[in-house]
Write a protein that holds these residues in place. Structure first.
Motif, PDB file in Angstrom:
ATOM      1  N   ARG A  36      63.415 -77.611 -29.818  1.00 44.59           N
ATOM      2  CA  ARG A  36      62.729 -77.179 -31.039  1.00 44.59           C
ATOM      3  C   ARG A  36      61.931 -75.898 -30.812  1.00 44.59           C
ATOM      4  NH1 ARG A  36      63.158 -82.525 -31.190  1.00 44.59           N
ATOM      5  NH2 ARG A  36      63.274 -83.636 -33.178  1.00 44.59           N
ATOM      6  N   PHE A  37      61.422 -75.745 -29.600  1.00 44.92           N
ATOM      7  CA  PHE A  37      60.505 -74.643 -29.317  1.00 44.92           C
ATOM      8  C   PHE A  37      61.076 -73.628 -28.328  1.00 44.92           C
ATOM      9  CE2 PHE A  37      58.059 -78.733 -29.586  1.00 44.92           C
ATOM     10  CZ  PHE A  37      57.711 -78.617 -30.919  1.00 44.92           C
ATOM     11  N   GLY A  38      62.331 -73.816 -27.920  1.00 42.34           N
ATOM     12  CA  GLY A  38      62.925 -72.871 -26.976  1.00 42.34           C
ATOM     13  C   GLY A  38      63.743 -73.577 -25.926  1.00 42.34           C
ATOM     14  N   VAL A  80      47.729 -82.186 -27.534  1.00 40.34           N
ATOM     15  CA  VAL A  80      48.352 -81.286 -28.514  1.00 40.34           C
ATOM     16  C   VAL A  80      49.737 -81.786 -28.901  1.00 40.34           C
ATOM     17  CG1 VAL A  80      49.241 -78.953 -28.889  1.00 40.34           C
ATOM     18  CG2 VAL A  80      47.106 -79.279 -27.657  1.00 40.34           C
ATOM     19  N   HIS A  81      50.011 -81.726 -30.188  1.00 43.87           N
ATOM     20  CA  HIS A  81      51.378 -81.848 -30.699  1.00 43.87           C
ATOM     21  C   HIS A  81      51.847 -80.427 -30.987  1.00 43.87           C
ATOM     22  CE1 HIS A  81      54.340 -82.370 -34.085  1.00 43.87           C
ATOM     23  NE2 HIS A  81      54.834 -83.212 -33.191  1.00 43.87           N
ATOM     24  N   LEU A  82      52.796 -79.953 -30.191  1.00 45.05           N
ATOM     25  CA  LEU A  82      53.166 -78.539 -30.247  1.00 45.05           C
ATOM     26  C   LEU A  82      53.683 -78.123 -31.621  1.00 45.05           C
ATOM     27  CD1 LEU A  82      54.939 -78.015 -26.783  1.00 45.05           C
ATOM     28  CD2 LEU A  82      52.569 -77.500 -27.415  1.00 45.05           C
ATOM     29  N   GLY A  83      54.298 -79.052 -32.332  1.00 44.94           N
ATOM     30  CA  GLY A  83      54.895 -78.691 -33.609  1.00 44.94           C
ATOM     31  C   GLY A  83      53.905 -78.531 -34.744  1.00 44.94           C
ATOM     32  N   SER A  84      52.668 -78.955 -34.557  1.00 44.16           N
ATOM     33  CA  SER A  84      51.716 -78.879 -35.672  1.00 44.16           C
ATOM     34  C   SER A  84      50.360 -78.312 -35.265  1.00 44.16           C
ATOM     35  CB  SER A  84      51.520 -80.274 -36.286  1.00 44.16           C
ATOM     36  OG  SER A  84      51.055 -81.201 -35.321  1.00 44.16           O
ATOM     37  N   TRP A  85      50.234 -77.807 -34.046  1.00 42.53           N
ATOM     38  CA  TRP A  85      48.965 -77.175 -33.679  1.00 42.53           C
ATOM     39  C   TRP A  85      48.713 -75.948 -34.571  1.00 42.53           C
ATOM     40  CZ3 TRP A  85      47.823 -72.356 -31.235  1.00 42.53           C
ATOM     41  CH2 TRP A  85      46.474 -72.209 -30.887  1.00 42.53           C
ATOM     42  N   GLY A 110      59.903 -70.738 -44.848  1.00 42.25           N
ATOM     43  CA  GLY A 110      58.697 -71.554 -44.952  1.00 42.25           C
ATOM     44  C   GLY A 110      57.942 -71.551 -43.636  1.00 42.25           C
ATOM     45  N   TYR A 111      57.056 -72.520 -43.475  1.00 47.64           N
ATOM     46  CA  TYR A 111      56.281 -72.606 -42.242  1.00 47.64           C
ATOM     47  C   TYR A 111      57.113 -73.267 -41.154  1.00 47.64           C
ATOM     48  CZ  TYR A 111      52.068 -71.035 -44.570  1.00 47.64           C
ATOM     49  OH  TYR A 111      51.145 -70.268 -45.236  1.00 47.64           O
ATOM     50  N   ASP A 112      57.142 -72.635 -39.989  1.00 50.89           N
ATOM     51  CA  ASP A 112      58.001 -73.095 -38.901  1.00 50.89           C
ATOM     52  C   ASP A 112      57.177 -73.232 -37.625  1.00 50.89           C
ATOM     53  OD1 ASP A 112      60.231 -73.911 -37.583  1.00 50.89           O
ATOM     54  OD2 ASP A 112      61.268 -71.985 -37.614  1.00 50.89           O
ATOM     55  N   TYR A 113      57.791 -73.889 -36.619  1.00 48.32           N
ATOM     56  CA  TYR A 113      57.140 -74.070 -35.326  1.00 48.32           C
ATOM     57  C   TYR A 113      56.868 -72.732 -34.641  1.00 48.32           C
ATOM     58  CZ  TYR A 113      59.443 -78.690 -35.680  1.00 48.32           C
ATOM     59  OH  TYR A 113      59.880 -79.918 -36.087  1.00 48.32           O
ATOM     60  N   LEU A 114      55.839 -72.706 -33.811  1.00 43.36           N
ATOM     61  CA  LEU A 114      55.713 -71.654 -32.811  1.00 43.36           C
ATOM     62  C   LEU A 114      56.578 -72.023 -31.625  1.00 43.36           C
ATOM     63  CD1 LEU A 114      51.843 -70.977 -32.752  1.00 43.36           C
ATOM     64  CD2 LEU A 114      53.601 -69.743 -34.028  1.00 43.36           C
ATOM     65  N   SER A 115      57.182 -71.033 -31.010  1.00 43.13           N
ATOM     66  CA  SER A 115      58.008 -71.289 -29.830  1.00 43.13           C
ATOM     67  C   SER A 115      57.113 -71.483 -28.608  1.00 43.13           C
ATOM     68  CB  SER A 115      58.956 -70.110 -29.589  1.00 43.13           C
ATOM     69  OG  SER A 115      58.208 -68.962 -29.180  1.00 43.13           O
ATOM     70  N   TYR A 116      57.716 -71.947 -27.519  1.00 40.42           N
ATOM     71  CA  TYR A 116      56.957 -72.081 -26.266  1.00 40.42           C
ATOM     72  C   TYR A 116      56.298 -70.749 -25.894  1.00 40.42           C
ATOM     73  CZ  TYR A 116      59.484 -76.497 -25.353  1.00 40.42           C
ATOM     74  OH  TYR A 116      59.990 -77.764 -25.412  1.00 40.42           O
ATOM     75  N   ARG A 117      57.034 -69.674 -26.058  1.00 40.60           N
ATOM     76  CA  ARG A 117      56.502 -68.358 -25.658  1.00 40.60           C
ATOM     77  C   ARG A 117      55.422 -67.878 -26.630  1.00 40.60           C
ATOM     78  NH1 ARG A 117      59.179 -65.610 -21.514  1.00 40.60           N
ATOM     79  NH2 ARG A 117      60.918 -66.841 -20.677  1.00 40.60           N
ATOM     80  N   ARG A 125      51.289 -73.173 -37.126  1.00 41.12           N
ATOM     81  CA  ARG A 125      52.637 -72.817 -37.576  1.00 41.12           C
ATOM     82  C   ARG A 125      52.661 -71.374 -38.067  1.00 41.12           C
ATOM     83  NH1 ARG A 125      56.359 -77.630 -39.873  1.00 41.12           N
ATOM     84  NH2 ARG A 125      55.976 -79.100 -38.188  1.00 41.12           N
ATOM     85  N   LYS A 126      53.868 -70.842 -38.134  1.00 41.60           N
ATOM     86  CA  LYS A 126      54.041 -69.452 -38.574  1.00 41.60           C
ATOM     87  C   LYS A 126      54.832 -69.440 -39.880  1.00 41.60           C
ATOM     88  CE  LYS A 126      58.179 -68.975 -35.674  1.00 41.60           C
ATOM     89  NZ  LYS A 126      58.779 -68.329 -34.495  1.00 41.60           N
ATOM     90  N   LEU A 127      54.552 -68.450 -40.696  1.00 42.66           N
ATOM     91  CA  LEU A 127      55.236 -68.307 -41.978  1.00 42.66           C
ATOM     92  C   LEU A 127      56.510 -67.497 -41.778  1.00 42.66           C
ATOM     93  CD1 LEU A 127      55.192 -68.831 -45.017  1.00 42.66           C
ATOM     94  CD2 LEU A 127      53.902 -66.697 -45.289  1.00 42.66           C
TER      95      LEU A 127
END
Length: 726
Positions: A312-314, A247-252, A260-267, A254-256
């Motif tokens: 990037r994710f927390g 998995v690439h966490l930044g592109s598995w 724009g569309y952004d990363y999901l955080s670790y949580r 995304r949230k709006l």
């Protein structure tokens, strides 16, 4: 002279000037206070004012003389500036506590991350409460001066000069400095020239662009809840099912947001990714590098923070929570670890103190032509300890279950991706990098000795001997190696038009010639679905139905073949576009039966692989596999058996790599009796044609394929069958 050194930031021994000094006939307290108008010395224990400090003319050096027999106690400075008055405990009264960081660093690689960087500590000084603060220690042997800068001193390069030790480390304890404070190091090279502000090489948390600052973090604050996972017994990965979801966490997903569309955080990934991996039946998550990196487009493979999970994710606690929750869900976590190269960003490791502290000085060894980045000096003791400490750090502080080491081949060979004259031979005149080989062996020995239940995995693209064999047998000591040969050959085969596959039949069978030379993992990784290579689905020839059927047939062949499994995200839904690290996977495709069917097949493959010991127990022993028919190039059919450890459970795998159904296909088997169909990739459930719905076959005593018995199958087009005889 003293104030000039401090003013010009050329003081390497501030403890010799600042703090408490016995100068007969009195004791003198000195402080360097840029911006101060006046200052008083106050004892911490009882708030007693010892006196007002005098200021040296035209400088920020303040002094106070007290009685020669004054019993030194912890003191603070009451400081008046143009902006107001504040108090701080003077850091230069704690020389021994600062020095303590580096006394034993070189004796154990774990000491490096337990002592260096920004360590939140408490000092028992006999007061009502201990004095808490942060101890800084950084390796910069050729710098002429180093100071720690941050929000706490308004990023003033002269405010907190650090003390140089005989080992090349610079140290300072700053009282009252707590978690969350941003900081960097301001260094001057050996000629007194200022260098770019540097992030902490052993920083535990970092900020993103533009600051790239390090952040003080305390590893003791997170409370783990994965003791059951960590204490599990009898964990032998070679006999267990291992199906890895890369998995690439930044592109598995995304949230709006408003931007724009952004990363999901670790949580947020805990609430989405972990349930998905569990539902799909994968045993492990493998995450593209999480070590802090400056450039999104490197996917993490150009790291500068080998001790900091990317922010990037927390924050680090968020990443610990992600790993913790994975373990509680029964999922192992593997991360990509990158010791092969690092970028030359100004805030990073390149020319850290004005010299090549971390990288080879000669560009023929220290510069990577493929990635335009620096190469670690694998022969330097301090660098070797730094890298081994980083590997141990992720296993220790983040409970990581495995390290997949990227680009191992580039480390092993001095002439990797270089032309004649562009590389330096080793002492024997060869192209093996003995220093890198030694480092990898040491890393693996330390990792398995301290954390026996983990695994290390090499991405090694050549035939270097014994990559996944123990060091005591002359190997590199890795637990597993990616089978790049299988990946290359099988993808080359499956991309062919079925009409021509008969001429490439050996590309599917050749892998069994060397299948047990290493402990192999079969990878269909991110590298195969990017840079114009197309998605896994789009590699397949034929019309829409044939592409999907080819993919299903190939996936089942992979899960039947000896070796642990790895699939990159998107493979399991039949993503049509190649991977884009700046966008989410194409989850909308699951609205269509074709993609739902492919996903359902992968879920079923994971389930069967884990459920039936014959499919995983002997992945690395030759007695777990037997060819039934590997010569049928004319019909592009393969047939083989997978066997359990006790030999009683047998799963027959039969692959038809043409769109031609084969009626009355006779298959030799060992035993007379009934054979159940465990899997048919042509089933309508998987968006197959449903050519046959037969669920069991009866074997008779008719010799075939050098077997005493045989059965007659209906082989669907472009399909793989699993049959079991118990």
């Amino acid at each position: 002279m003293q104030s000039a050194e401090l003013q010009q930031r050329l003081c390497a021994q501030p403890f010799d000037i600042l703090g408490v000094h016995r100068d007969e006939p009195c004791t003198r307290i000195r402080a360097w206070l840029p911006g101060a108008l006046e200052a008083n010395v106050v004892t911490v224990a009882d708030n007693h004012i010892l006196g007002r400090m005098r200021r040296e003319a035209s400088s920020a050096l303040f002094e106070l003389d007290v009685a020669a027999d004054w019993q030194a106690s912890v003191y603070k400075l009451d400081i008046l500036t143009a902006s107001g008055r504040y108090e701080r405990i003077c850091p230069y009264q704690f020389p021994q506590q600062a020095y303590h960081a580096v006394h034993f660093v070189d004796q154990d690689p774990q000491n490096l991350y337990q002592q260096l960087g920004a360590q939140v500590i408490s000092l028992d000084m006999g007061l009502a409460e201990p004095i808490t603060g942060t101890r800084f220690a950084v390796y910069a042997p050729n710098a002429s001066a180093v100071s720690v800068i941050g929000d706490f001193n308004w990023w003033d390069e002269s405010a907190h000069p650090m003390q140089k030790t005989s080992l090349g480390y610079w140290v300072l304890f700053v009282p009252e400095l707590d978690v969350g404070q941003r900081y960097k190091y301001a260094l001057k090279d050996s000629h007194g020239n200022a260098l770019p502000h540097k992030a902490d090489p052993v920083g535990f948390q970092a900020e993103q662009y533009p600051s790239h600052a390090s952040v003080v973090y305390n590893h003791q604050q997170y409370q783990w809840q994965d003791s059951a996972w960590r204490q599990r017994q009898d964990v032998n990965p070679y006999h267990q099912p291992i199906s890895i979801y890369e998995v690439h966490l930044g592109s598995w997903r995304r949230k709006l947001t408003e931007q724009g569309y952004d990363y999901l955080s670790y949580r947020e990934l805990v609430d989405t990714l972990i349930p998905y991996v569990k539902q799909m039946g994968y045993t492990h998550l493998e995450i593209l590098p999480v070590s802090e990196y400056p450039f999104d487009g490197s996917w993490g493979y150009q790291p500068v923070g080998l001790f900091a999970p990317t922010s990037r994710f927390g924050d680090p606690d968020d990443f610990k929570y992600f790993v913790d929750q994975s373990h509680q869900a029964g999922i192992g976590v593997i991360i990509d670890w990158v010791p092969a190269h690092f970028p030359e960003d100004g805030h990073g490791l390149a020319r850290f103190d004005g010299t090549h502290v971390y990288e080879y000085a000669d560009p023929r060894k220290g510069w990577h032509p493929d990635w335009n980045s620096c190469i670690y000096d694998f022969g330097k003791d301090e660098v070797r300890q730094f890298l081994v400490a980083s590997a141990l750090y992720w296993l220790d502080k983040f409970h990581i279950d495995g390290l997949r080491v990227d680009a191992v081949a580039s480390m092993l060979y001095l002439d990797y991706s270089r032309n004649d004259g562009e590389w330096i031979p080793n002492v024997d005149g060869g192209n093996h990098n003995y220093e890198a080989i030694s480092l990898l062996r040491w890393m693996n020995e330390e990792a398995y000795r301290r954390f026996p239940n983990i695994m290390t995995i090499a991405e090694e693209s050549t035939s270097f001997a014994k990559v996944s064999r123990p060091v005591y047998e002359g190997g590199l000591g890795f637990g597993f190696k990616w089978n790049m040969g299988w990946m290359h050959d099988s993808l080359h085969y499956i991309a062919k038009d079925p009409a021509y596959r008969r001429y490439h039949h050996n590309e599917l069978t050749f892998s069994m010639v060397y299948a047990y030379d290493e402990n192999f993992i079969l990878p269909l990784s991110h590298d195969e679905v990017v840079h114009g290579k197309g998605s896994l689905l789009r590699k397949m020839p034929g019309d829409e139905w044939q592409q999907a059927a080819n993919l299903r047939c190939y996936a089942a062949f992979m899960f039947g073949h000896p070796g642990k499994k790895l699939n990159f995200m998107g493979n399991e839904i039949g993503q049509s576009a190649e991977w884009n690290h700046d966008a989410s996977l194409q989850w909308h495709l699951l609205e269509y039966d074709k993609h739902k069917g492919i996903q359902s097949l992968y879920r079923q493959l994971n389930s069967l692989y884990c459920q039936y010991p014959a499919l995983h127990q002997r992945d690395h022993q030759s007695d777990g596999f037997e060819w039934v028919d590997h010569h049928n190039a004319e019909q592009s059919i393969l047939a083989f058996i997978r066997k359990s450890a006790n030999g009683k459970q047998k799963v027959y795998v039969v692959c038809n790599f043409t769109p031609v159904p084969r009626r009355d296909f006779r298959l030799g088997v060992d035993d007379k009796g009934q054979y159940q169909v465990l899997l048919n990739t042509d089933d309508r459930t998987f968006w197959g044609s449903g050519y046959t719905e037969q669920t069991c076959y009866q074997a008779e005593e008719q010799a075939w394929h050098n077997k005493s018995c045989s059965l007659t199958l209906e082989l669907p087009p472009l399909a793989t069958l699993y049959l079991i005889y118990e």
